[in-house]
Design an enzyme around this catalytic site. Structure first.
Site, mmCIF file in Angstrom:
data_model
loop_
_atom_site.group_PDB
_atom_site.id
_atom_site.type_symbol
_atom_site.label_atom_id
_atom_site.label_comp_id
_atom_site.label_asym_id
_atom_site.label_seq_id
_atom_site.Cartn_x
_atom_site.Cartn_y
_atom_site.Cartn_z
ATOM 1 N N SER A 220 0.834 -1.201 0.000
ATOM 2 C CA SER A 220 0.000 0.000 0.000
ATOM 3 C C SER A 220 0.868 1.250 0.000
ATOM 4 C CB SER A 220 -0.968 -0.020 1.182
ATOM 5 O OG SER A 220 -0.275 0.124 2.399
ATOM 6 N N GLY A 222 -0.447 4.631 0.641
ATOM 7 C CA GLY A 222 -1.219 5.773 1.129
ATOM 8 C C GLY A 222 -2.151 6.313 0.055
ATOM 9 N N ALA A 223 -2.140 7.647 -0.136
ATOM 10 C CA ALA A 223 -3.041 8.280 -1.103
ATOM 11 C C ALA A 223 -2.809 7.777 -2.527
ATOM 12 C CB ALA A 223 -2.858 9.800 -1.050
ATOM 13 N N GLY A 225 -2.638 4.836 -3.404
ATOM 14 C CA GLY A 225 -3.297 3.551 -3.616
ATOM 15 C C GLY A 225 -2.395 2.381 -3.261
ATOM 16 N N GLY A 251 -4.485 1.374 6.704
ATOM 17 C CA GLY A 251 -3.958 0.061 6.329
ATOM 18 C C GLY A 251 -4.794 -1.059 6.939
ATOM 19 N N ASP A 252 -5.176 -0.875 8.204
ATOM 20 C CA ASP A 252 -5.988 -1.882 8.902
ATOM 21 C C ASP A 252 -7.357 -2.007 8.231
ATOM 22 O OD1 ASP A 252 -3.809 -1.547 10.567
ATOM 23 O OD2 ASP A 252 -4.916 -0.282 11.979
HETATM 24 N N1 LIG Z 1 -4.897 9.990 1.794
HETATM 25 C C1 LIG Z 1 -5.525 8.941 1.260
HETATM 26 N N2 LIG Z 1 -6.421 9.124 0.264
HETATM 27 C C2 LIG Z 1 -7.055 8.083 -0.307
HETATM 28 N N3 LIG Z 1 -6.859 6.802 0.062
HETATM 29 C C3 LIG Z 1 -5.991 6.546 1.048
HETATM 30 C C4 LIG Z 1 -5.272 7.586 1.697
HETATM 31 N N4 LIG Z 1 -4.474 7.047 2.638
HETATM 32 C C5 LIG Z 1 -4.687 5.710 2.583
HETATM 33 N N5 LIG Z 1 -5.580 5.395 1.625
HETATM 34 C C6 LIG Z 1 -6.044 4.056 1.236
HETATM 35 O O1 LIG Z 1 -5.772 3.131 2.288
HETATM 36 C C7 LIG Z 1 -4.802 2.160 1.865
HETATM 37 C C8 LIG Z 1 -3.847 1.834 3.003
HETATM 38 O O2 LIG Z 1 -3.212 3.013 3.437
HETATM 39 P P1 LIG Z 1 -1.661 3.103 3.858
HETATM 40 O O3 LIG Z 1 -0.806 2.761 2.696
HETATM 41 O O4 LIG Z 1 -1.470 4.428 4.492
HETATM 42 O O5 LIG Z 1 -1.550 1.931 4.948
HETATM 43 P P2 LIG Z 1 -0.592 1.768 6.239
HETATM 44 O O6 LIG Z 1 0.645 2.560 6.054
HETATM 45 O O7 LIG Z 1 -0.465 0.324 6.452
HETATM 46 O O8 LIG Z 1 -1.515 2.402 7.379
HETATM 47 P P3 LIG Z 1 -1.721 2.000 8.933
HETATM 48 O O9 LIG Z 1 -0.831 0.831 9.221
HETATM 49 O O10 LIG Z 1 -1.383 3.237 9.697
HETATM 50 O O11 LIG Z 1 -3.165 1.652 9.110
HETATM 51 C C9 LIG Z 1 -4.130 2.760 0.638
HETATM 52 O O12 LIG Z 1 -3.649 1.751 -0.219
HETATM 53 C C10 LIG Z 1 -5.262 3.566 0.028
HETATM 54 O O13 LIG Z 1 -6.099 2.754 -0.761
HETATM 55 MG MG LIG Z 2 -0.141 -0.740 8.234
#
Ligand SMILES: Nc1ncnc2c1ncn2[C@@H]1O[C@H](COP(=O)(O)OP(=O)(O)OP(=O)(O)O)[C@@H](O)[C@H]1O
Ligand SMILES: [Mg+2]
Length: 309
Positions: A220, A222-223, A225, A251-252
Protein backbone atom coordinates in the site's frame (compact mmCIF):
# COMPACT_ATOMS: atom_id res chain seq x y z
CA UNK A 1 -16.30 -15.60 10.21
CA UNK A 2 -13.12 -13.55 10.31
CA UNK A 3 -10.85 -13.95 13.32
CA UNK A 4 -8.32 -11.27 14.04
CA UNK A 5 -5.36 -11.63 16.37
CA UNK A 6 -3.84 -8.56 17.98
CA UNK A 7 -1.21 -9.74 20.45
CA UNK A 8 -0.22 -6.19 21.40
CA UNK A 9 -3.32 -3.96 21.45
CA UNK A 10 -3.28 -0.33 22.46
CA UNK A 11 -5.55 2.48 23.42
CA UNK A 12 -4.93 5.29 20.94
CA UNK A 13 -4.93 8.68 22.58
CA UNK A 14 -5.07 11.57 20.12
CA UNK A 15 -4.44 15.12 21.28
CA UNK A 16 -5.03 18.22 19.17
CA UNK A 17 -3.18 21.43 19.94
CA UNK A 18 -1.86 24.60 18.24
CA UNK A 19 1.77 23.63 18.29
CA UNK A 20 4.12 21.47 20.31
CA UNK A 21 6.85 23.06 22.38
CA UNK A 22 9.44 20.71 23.83
CA UNK A 23 10.31 21.30 27.47
CA UNK A 24 7.07 23.22 28.13
CA UNK A 25 3.55 22.47 29.37
CA UNK A 26 1.47 22.02 26.21
CA UNK A 27 -2.25 22.60 26.59
CA UNK A 28 -4.31 20.39 24.34
CA UNK A 29 -7.64 21.51 22.89
CA UNK A 30 -9.23 18.13 22.52
CA UNK A 31 -8.42 14.55 23.42
CA UNK A 32 -9.87 11.34 22.01
CA UNK A 33 -9.47 7.74 23.12
CA UNK A 34 -10.03 4.96 20.63
CA UNK A 35 -9.54 1.21 20.89
CA UNK A 36 -6.62 0.29 18.65
CA UNK A 37 -4.20 -2.35 17.61
CA UNK A 38 -4.19 -3.42 13.97
CA UNK A 39 -6.27 -6.59 14.28
CA UNK A 40 -8.80 -4.86 16.53
CA UNK A 41 -9.17 -2.14 13.90
CA UNK A 42 -9.54 -4.77 11.20
CA UNK A 43 -12.30 -6.45 13.25
CA UNK A 44 -14.05 -3.12 13.80
CA UNK A 45 -13.99 -2.37 10.08
CA UNK A 46 -15.05 -5.91 9.10
CA UNK A 47 -17.99 -5.54 11.50
CA UNK A 48 -18.92 -2.21 9.90
CA UNK A 49 -18.79 -3.92 6.51
CA UNK A 50 -21.37 -6.36 7.83
CA UNK A 51 -19.21 -9.44 8.30
CA UNK A 52 -19.07 -11.47 11.54
CA UNK A 53 -15.72 -11.23 13.28
CA UNK A 54 -14.10 -12.00 16.62
CA UNK A 55 -11.05 -10.11 17.88
CA UNK A 56 -8.46 -12.06 19.90
CA UNK A 57 -5.42 -10.90 21.81
CA UNK A 58 -4.09 -9.91 25.20
CA UNK A 59 -5.54 -7.15 27.36
CA UNK A 60 -4.32 -5.81 30.68
CA UNK A 61 -5.74 -3.68 33.46
CA UNK A 62 -7.87 -0.54 33.28
CA UNK A 63 -6.62 0.53 29.87
CA UNK A 64 -7.52 -2.91 28.53
CA UNK A 65 -11.03 -2.37 29.91
CA UNK A 66 -11.32 0.78 27.75
CA UNK A 67 -10.84 -1.41 24.67
CA UNK A 68 -13.43 -3.97 25.83
CA UNK A 69 -15.96 -1.27 26.56
CA UNK A 70 -15.46 0.35 23.16
CA UNK A 71 -15.77 -2.96 21.30
CA UNK A 72 -18.92 -3.80 23.25
CA UNK A 73 -20.41 -0.42 22.36
CA UNK A 74 -19.70 -1.08 18.67
CA UNK A 75 -21.07 -4.62 18.86
CA UNK A 76 -17.74 -6.23 17.93
CA UNK A 77 -17.21 -9.70 19.45
CA UNK A 78 -13.94 -10.43 21.24
CA UNK A 79 -12.11 -12.99 23.38
CA UNK A 80 -9.08 -11.58 25.15
CA UNK A 81 -6.63 -13.25 27.51
CA UNK A 82 -6.19 -11.00 30.53
CA UNK A 83 -2.57 -10.46 31.54
CA UNK A 84 -1.00 -8.47 34.39
CA UNK A 85 -0.02 -4.84 33.98
CA UNK A 86 -1.64 -2.27 31.68
CA UNK A 87 -2.46 -2.32 27.98
CA UNK A 88 -0.29 0.38 26.42
CA UNK A 89 -1.59 3.81 25.51
CA UNK A 90 -0.19 5.05 22.19
CA UNK A 91 -0.24 8.81 22.11
CA UNK A 92 -0.52 10.83 18.91
CA UNK A 93 -0.21 14.60 18.87
CA UNK A 94 -1.58 16.54 15.93
CA UNK A 95 -0.72 20.22 15.68
CA UNK A 96 -2.43 22.90 13.62
CA UNK A 97 0.19 22.57 10.87
CA UNK A 98 -0.94 18.95 10.54
CA UNK A 99 2.34 17.58 11.92
CA UNK A 100 1.67 14.19 13.53
CA UNK A 101 3.93 12.94 16.34
CA UNK A 102 3.37 9.56 17.98
CA UNK A 103 4.68 7.77 21.05
CA UNK A 104 4.20 4.01 21.08
CA UNK A 105 4.86 1.88 24.16
CA UNK A 106 6.25 -1.68 24.13
CA UNK A 107 3.09 -3.23 25.56
CA UNK A 108 2.38 -5.35 28.66
CA UNK A 109 4.72 -8.34 29.06
CA UNK A 110 3.15 -11.77 28.58
CA UNK A 111 4.27 -15.06 30.14
CA UNK A 112 4.67 -18.45 28.48
CA UNK A 113 1.44 -19.52 30.20
CA UNK A 114 -0.42 -16.48 28.77
CA UNK A 115 0.87 -17.34 25.29
CA UNK A 116 -0.27 -20.96 25.71
CA UNK A 117 -3.76 -19.81 26.78
CA UNK A 118 -4.11 -17.54 23.76
CA UNK A 119 -2.80 -20.27 21.51
CA UNK A 120 -5.34 -22.85 22.62
CA UNK A 121 -8.15 -20.30 22.51
CA UNK A 122 -7.39 -19.31 18.90
CA UNK A 123 -6.83 -22.94 17.93
CA UNK A 124 -10.29 -23.82 19.27
CA UNK A 125 -12.02 -21.00 17.37
CA UNK A 126 -10.15 -21.63 14.11
CA UNK A 127 -12.45 -24.52 13.29
CA UNK A 128 -15.00 -23.46 10.71
CA UNK A 129 -13.45 -20.04 10.18
CA UNK A 130 -12.63 -18.64 6.71
CA UNK A 131 -9.98 -16.05 7.44
CA UNK A 132 -7.49 -15.25 10.20
CA UNK A 133 -5.89 -11.81 10.31
CA UNK A 134 -2.58 -11.62 12.18
CA UNK A 135 -1.73 -8.03 12.83
CA UNK A 136 0.68 -5.70 14.49
CA UNK A 137 3.66 -5.96 16.78
CA UNK A 138 4.26 -8.63 19.41
CA UNK A 139 4.39 -7.81 23.12
CA UNK A 140 7.50 -8.46 25.23
CA UNK A 141 7.57 -12.18 26.06
CA UNK A 142 6.19 -13.38 22.72
CA UNK A 143 8.58 -15.05 20.30
CA UNK A 144 9.07 -13.39 16.87
CA UNK A 145 8.08 -16.64 15.13
CA UNK A 146 4.61 -16.56 16.74
CA UNK A 147 2.87 -15.55 13.51
CA UNK A 148 4.68 -18.26 11.54
CA UNK A 149 3.25 -20.84 13.98
CA UNK A 150 -0.31 -19.50 13.60
CA UNK A 151 0.04 -19.56 9.80
CA UNK A 152 1.05 -23.24 9.81
CA UNK A 153 -1.83 -24.21 12.11
CA UNK A 154 -4.37 -22.20 10.12
CA UNK A 155 -3.34 -23.85 6.89
CA UNK A 156 -3.74 -27.31 8.46
CA UNK A 157 -7.37 -26.32 9.03
CA UNK A 158 -7.90 -24.72 5.62
CA UNK A 159 -8.10 -21.20 7.04
CA UNK A 160 -6.68 -18.34 4.92
CA UNK A 161 -4.26 -15.99 6.65
CA UNK A 162 -3.65 -12.30 6.11
CA UNK A 163 -0.48 -11.08 7.79
CA UNK A 164 0.01 -7.37 8.50
CA UNK A 165 3.14 -6.95 10.56
CA UNK A 166 6.61 -5.54 10.20
CA UNK A 167 10.21 -6.31 11.10
CA UNK A 168 11.15 -9.78 12.30
CA UNK A 169 7.58 -11.13 12.85
CA UNK A 170 6.83 -10.22 9.20
CA UNK A 171 10.07 -11.75 7.89
CA UNK A 172 9.51 -15.02 9.77
CA UNK A 173 5.81 -14.97 8.91
CA UNK A 174 6.53 -14.58 5.19
CA UNK A 175 8.66 -17.74 5.30
CA UNK A 176 5.53 -19.62 6.48
CA UNK A 177 3.63 -18.49 3.32
CA UNK A 178 0.61 -16.51 4.51
CA UNK A 179 -2.09 -16.10 1.82
CA UNK A 180 -1.93 -12.30 1.86
CA UNK A 181 0.51 -9.73 3.19
CA UNK A 182 -0.14 -5.98 3.15
CA UNK A 183 3.02 -4.07 3.97
CA UNK A 184 3.22 -0.38 3.18
CA UNK A 185 6.23 0.72 1.13
CA UNK A 186 8.42 1.32 4.17
CA UNK A 187 7.65 -2.13 5.60
CA UNK A 188 8.29 -3.75 2.22
CA UNK A 189 11.62 -1.91 1.95
CA UNK A 190 12.64 -3.21 5.35
CA UNK A 191 11.55 -6.74 4.46
CA UNK A 192 13.54 -6.76 1.21
CA UNK A 193 16.47 -4.75 2.53
CA UNK A 194 16.41 -2.26 -0.36
CA UNK A 195 14.79 1.03 -1.30
CA UNK A 196 11.66 1.06 -3.46
CA UNK A 197 11.83 4.57 -4.89
CA UNK A 198 9.19 4.35 -7.64
CA UNK A 199 6.15 2.47 -8.87
CA UNK A 200 8.18 0.07 -11.04
CA UNK A 201 10.32 -1.05 -8.11
CA UNK A 202 7.24 -1.45 -5.88
CA UNK A 203 5.59 -3.66 -8.51
CA UNK A 204 8.83 -5.65 -8.83
CA UNK A 205 8.94 -6.08 -5.05
CA UNK A 206 5.34 -7.33 -4.89
CA UNK A 207 6.03 -9.83 -7.70
CA UNK A 208 9.22 -11.04 -6.06
CA UNK A 209 7.50 -11.58 -2.71
CA UNK A 210 4.53 -13.31 -4.29
CA UNK A 211 6.84 -15.72 -6.13
CA UNK A 212 8.22 -16.72 -2.72
CA UNK A 213 4.88 -18.45 -2.16
CA UNK A 214 2.42 -15.77 -1.00
CA UNK A 215 -0.81 -15.87 -2.99
CA UNK A 216 -1.33 -12.10 -2.83
CA UNK A 217 1.15 -9.39 -1.96
CA UNK A 218 -0.45 -5.98 -1.55
CA UNK A 219 1.93 -3.07 -1.06
CA UNK A 220 0.00 0.00 0.00
CA UNK A 221 1.14 3.52 -0.84
CA UNK A 222 -1.22 5.77 1.13
CA UNK A 223 -3.04 8.28 -1.10
CA UNK A 224 -1.30 6.74 -4.12
CA UNK A 225 -3.30 3.55 -3.62
CA UNK A 226 -1.58 0.18 -3.81
CA UNK A 227 -0.10 -2.48 -6.04
CA UNK A 228 -0.86 -6.15 -5.78
CA UNK A 229 0.94 -9.18 -7.21
CA UNK A 230 -0.35 -12.71 -7.31
CA UNK A 231 2.13 -15.02 -8.98
CA UNK A 232 2.67 -13.69 -12.50
CA UNK A 233 -0.35 -11.36 -12.36
CA UNK A 234 -0.29 -7.83 -10.96
CA UNK A 235 -2.66 -4.90 -10.48
CA UNK A 236 -2.45 -1.20 -9.85
CA UNK A 237 -5.07 0.02 -7.38
CA UNK A 238 -6.02 3.69 -7.49
CA UNK A 239 -7.67 4.95 -4.35
CA UNK A 240 -10.46 7.53 -4.54
CA UNK A 241 -9.37 11.10 -3.94
CA UNK A 242 -10.53 12.17 -0.51
CA UNK A 243 -9.84 15.08 1.80
CA UNK A 244 -7.34 13.20 4.01
CA UNK A 245 -7.81 14.07 7.68
CA UNK A 246 -5.87 11.26 9.36
CA UNK A 247 -4.59 8.12 7.70
CA UNK A 248 -4.09 6.25 11.01
CA UNK A 249 -5.87 2.92 10.57
CA UNK A 250 -6.14 3.12 6.76
CA UNK A 251 -3.96 0.06 6.33
CA UNK A 252 -5.99 -1.88 8.90
CA UNK A 253 -9.18 -0.87 7.08
CA UNK A 254 -7.71 -2.08 3.80
CA UNK A 255 -6.85 -5.40 5.45
CA UNK A 256 -10.47 -5.67 6.64
CA UNK A 257 -11.77 -5.03 3.12
CA UNK A 258 -9.55 -7.78 1.72
CA UNK A 259 -10.51 -10.14 4.58
CA UNK A 260 -14.24 -9.63 3.92
CA UNK A 261 -13.76 -10.37 0.22
CA UNK A 262 -11.83 -13.56 1.05
CA UNK A 263 -14.49 -14.60 3.57
CA UNK A 264 -17.24 -14.01 0.98
CA UNK A 265 -15.32 -16.06 -1.57
CA UNK A 266 -14.98 -13.05 -3.89
CA UNK A 267 -11.93 -12.68 -6.04
CA UNK A 268 -8.83 -10.73 -5.20
CA UNK A 269 -9.77 -7.73 -7.36
CA UNK A 270 -12.99 -7.29 -5.33
CA UNK A 271 -10.92 -7.43 -2.17
CA UNK A 272 -8.56 -4.76 -3.46
CA UNK A 273 -11.50 -2.56 -4.39
CA UNK A 274 -13.22 -2.96 -1.04
CA UNK A 275 -9.89 -2.55 0.76
CA UNK A 276 -8.99 0.68 -1.01
CA UNK A 277 -12.47 2.11 -0.37
CA UNK A 278 -12.25 1.23 3.34
CA UNK A 279 -8.72 2.66 3.58
CA UNK A 280 -9.80 5.89 1.88
CA UNK A 281 -12.89 6.19 4.11
CA UNK A 282 -10.69 5.92 7.18
CA UNK A 283 -8.19 8.44 5.78
CA UNK A 284 -11.09 10.89 5.36
CA UNK A 285 -12.14 10.43 9.01
CA UNK A 286 -10.42 12.55 11.66
CA UNK A 287 -8.07 11.21 14.34
CA UNK A 288 -7.70 7.49 14.84
CA UNK A 289 -11.40 6.85 14.15
CA UNK A 290 -12.27 4.46 11.32
CA UNK A 291 -14.40 5.25 8.28
CA UNK A 292 -18.14 4.60 8.42
CA UNK A 293 -19.82 1.87 6.37
CA UNK A 294 -21.76 4.45 4.29
CA UNK A 295 -18.51 6.17 3.33
CA UNK A 296 -16.95 2.88 2.23
CA UNK A 297 -20.02 2.13 0.09
CA UNK A 298 -19.96 5.61 -1.44
CA UNK A 299 -16.25 5.36 -2.30
CA UNK A 300 -16.38 1.83 -3.70
CA UNK A 301 -17.33 2.82 -7.29
CA UNK A 302 -14.49 5.37 -7.35
CA UNK A 303 -11.72 2.80 -6.85
CA UNK A 304 -9.98 1.63 -9.99
CA UNK A 305 -8.12 -1.67 -10.22
CA UNK A 306 -6.17 -2.17 -13.44
CA UNK A 307 -4.21 -5.23 -14.47
CA UNK A 308 -0.53 -4.54 -15.14
CA UNK A 309 0.79 -6.24 -18.27
N1 LIG B 1 -4.90 9.99 1.79
C1 LIG B 1 -5.53 8.94 1.26
N2 LIG B 1 -6.42 9.12 0.26
C2 LIG B 1 -7.05 8.08 -0.31
N3 LIG B 1 -6.86 6.80 0.06
C3 LIG B 1 -5.99 6.55 1.05
C4 LIG B 1 -5.27 7.59 1.70
N4 LIG B 1 -4.47 7.05 2.64
C5 LIG B 1 -4.69 5.71 2.58
N5 LIG B 1 -5.58 5.40 1.62
C6 LIG B 1 -6.04 4.06 1.24
O1 LIG B 1 -5.77 3.13 2.29
C7 LIG B 1 -4.80 2.16 1.86
C8 LIG B 1 -3.85 1.83 3.00
O2 LIG B 1 -3.21 3.01 3.44
P1 LIG B 1 -1.66 3.10 3.86
O3 LIG B 1 -0.81 2.76 2.70
O4 LIG B 1 -1.47 4.43 4.49
O5 LIG B 1 -1.55 1.93 4.95
P2 LIG B 1 -0.59 1.77 6.24
O6 LIG B 1 0.65 2.56 6.05
O7 LIG B 1 -0.46 0.32 6.45
O8 LIG B 1 -1.52 2.40 7.38
P3 LIG B 1 -1.72 2.00 8.93
O9 LIG B 1 -0.83 0.83 9.22
O10 LIG B 1 -1.38 3.24 9.70
O11 LIG B 1 -3.16 1.65 9.11
C9 LIG B 1 -4.13 2.76 0.64
O12 LIG B 1 -3.65 1.75 -0.22
C10 LIG B 1 -5.26 3.57 0.03
O13 LIG B 1 -6.10 2.75 -0.76
MG1 LIG C 1 -0.14 -0.74 8.23
Amino acid sequence: MILTLTPNPAVDQTDWLDRVELGAVNRTRETHFDPAGKGINASRMAHRLGWPTIAFGFLAGETGAIIERALRAEGVQYHFVQVPGLTRVNMTIIDDAGVVTSFHGPGARVSAADVATLDSMVRFWLRGVRVLVLAGSLPPGMSPDTYAGFIARSHEQGVKVILDADGEPLRLGVAAHPDVIKPNVQEAEQLLGRRLPDLATVIGAARELSLRGIAAVVISMGAEGAVCASGERAWRVRSPRVQARSTVGSGDSMVAGIAVALARGEDLVDGLRRGAAAGAATAATAGTALGAAEDVEALLPQVSVEAIG
